[in-house]
Design a protein around this motif. Structure first.
Motif, PDB file in Angstrom:
ATOM      1  N   ASN A 185       0.819  -1.213   0.000  1.00 11.55           N
ATOM      2  CA  ASN A 185       0.000   0.000   0.000  1.00 11.55           C
ATOM      3  C   ASN A 185       0.851   1.261   0.000  1.00 11.55           C
ATOM      4  N   TRP A 230       3.923   1.564  -1.231  1.00 13.80           N
ATOM      5  CA  TRP A 230       4.523   1.691  -2.566  1.00 13.80           C
ATOM      6  C   TRP A 230       3.529   2.339  -3.532  1.00 13.80           C
ATOM      7  N   ILE A 231       2.265   1.872  -3.473  1.00 11.15           N
ATOM      8  CA  ILE A 231       1.219   2.406  -4.358  1.00 11.15           C
ATOM      9  C   ILE A 231       1.005   3.890  -4.090  1.00 11.15           C
ATOM     10  N   GLU A 232       0.956   4.245  -2.797  1.00 11.68           N
ATOM     11  CA  GLU A 232       0.770   5.633  -2.385  1.00 11.68           C
ATOM     12  C   GLU A 232       1.925   6.513  -2.889  1.00 11.68           C
ATOM     13  N   TYR A 292       3.968   5.911  -5.377  1.00  9.69           N
ATOM     14  CA  TYR A 292       3.878   5.974  -6.833  1.00  9.69           C
ATOM     15  C   TYR A 292       2.863   7.036  -7.257  1.00  9.69           C
ATOM     16  N   ARG A 293       1.680   7.018  -6.621  1.00  7.10           N
ATOM     17  CA  ARG A 293       0.636   8.002  -6.927  1.00  7.10           C
ATOM     18  C   ARG A 293       1.103   9.420  -6.641  1.00  7.10           C
ATOM     19  N   GLU A 294       1.772   9.587  -5.495  1.00  6.52           N
ATOM     20  CA  GLU A 294       2.265  10.908  -5.087  1.00  6.52           C
ATOM     21  C   GLU A 294       3.263  11.456  -6.107  1.00  6.52           C
ATOM     22  N   ARG A 295       4.230  10.598  -6.500  1.00  7.30           N
ATOM     23  CA  ARG A 295       5.272  11.039  -7.432  1.00  7.30           C
ATOM     24  C   ARG A 295       4.686  11.353  -8.814  1.00  7.30           C
ATOM     25  N   ILE A 296       3.747  10.522  -9.230  1.00  6.90           N
ATOM     26  CA  ILE A 296       3.069  10.767 -10.517  1.00  6.90           C
ATOM     27  C   ILE A 296       2.308  12.112 -10.447  1.00  6.90           C
ATOM     28  N   GLY A 297       1.616  12.322  -9.321  1.00  3.73           N
ATOM     29  CA  GLY A 297       0.871  13.569  -9.100  1.00  3.73           C
ATOM     30  C   GLY A 297       1.776  14.787  -9.195  1.00  3.73           C
ATOM     31  N   LYS A 298       2.972  14.685  -8.580  1.00  2.00           N
ATOM     32  CA  LYS A 298       3.935  15.794  -8.612  1.00  2.00           C
ATOM     33  C   LYS A 298       4.414  16.055 -10.046  1.00  2.00           C
TER      34      LYS A 298
END
Length: 250
Positions: free
Chosen positions: A232, A234-236, A238-244
């Motif tokens: 969970n 790792w997924i978070e 990944y989402r955060e970095r993609i969002g940035k």
């Protein structure tokens, strides 16, 4: 054997006093300016710091110094191994009380602490054998402790302290990677070795089946929860970095 037992009874109360003292010091001195919401968690982190890294070194020493421990999970506990078990029991009891007082609804952690205490206490007082196996598990569980506590403390303050946010961003990937290696690979491999040894019947004379089966069930459950937790995260991340990235591009 009997004299040795009497001789080593006084460690647990001493260690308990130590962890309770560190906890109170954290609560009323170290983190006194933190918000009431983050203070209990931070205090729990400080006793975890006081336990984790020393436990790794103590447990490693206790296993290395035991001439019968190599490749054998049925060796009788040495006095020093029992001392390390007491050290961890004292920490988990202190932290268990912390959870029961401040987070009584956190059933997962309370269950984890009770199960861990069950393993340590049966190894220490019921069978008096198998500490080299149990302490190896302690090493695997606590080798990431320092990283995890630094990460948890920075996560708690990342929204109101710039340094905390930076530390959190910096620590997350290496901490996740290390944790994944330990809980995803080293842990399961060790449990497999342990299960193979106990299933062979090599320990039947000194460790009853219900004890080693329950140890393995507890450890497998803990590892499974750990793997879910880190997945969970790792997924978070990944989402955060993609969002940035998306924000930067747009």
């Amino acid at each position: 054997m009997e004299t040795e037992h009497h001789h080593h009874h006084h460690h647990l109360p001493l260690f308990l006093c130590m962890f309770v003292f560190i906890y109170l010091l954290a609560r009323f001195v170290v983190f006194r300016n933190w918000s009431p919401k983050t203070r209990p968690e931070a205090s729990s982190c400080l006793i975890s710091l006081a336990h984790g890294t020393p436990a790794v070194f103590l447990a490693a020493r206790a296993i290395i110094l035991d001439p019968t421990a190599r490749r054998r999970f049925a060796s009788p506990n040495t006095a020093f191994q029992n001392l390390v078990l007491d050290y961890s029991v004292a920490y988990f009891l202190t932290d268990l009380v912390h959870y029961l007082v401040f987070f009584p609804s956190d059933v997962l952690f309370i269950g984890h602490h009770l199960a861990t205490l069950f393993v340590f206490l049966t190894c220490r007082h019921v069978v008096s054998h198998g500490a080299s196996a149990v302490l190896s598990l302690l090493i695997l569980a606590e080798v990431t402790s320092f990283c995890q506590n630094a990460w948890t403390l920075s996560a708690a303050r990342r929204n109101d302290v710039v340094f905390a946010a930076r530390l959190y961003d910096f620590l997350s990937p290496p901490f996740y990677a290390l944790y994944s290696l330990v809980r995803g690979f080293a842990g399961p491999y060790f449990v497999y070795r342990m299960a193979a040894f106990y299933l062979s019947g090599a320990a039947d004379a000194v460790i009853p089946r219900w004890v080693w089966v329950s140890w393995i069930v507890v450890v497998l459950t803990a590892i499974s929860v750990s793997i879910l937790w880190i997945t969970n995260l790792w997924i978070e991340l990944y989402r955060e970095r993609i969002g940035k990235l998306v924000k930067k591009i747009s």
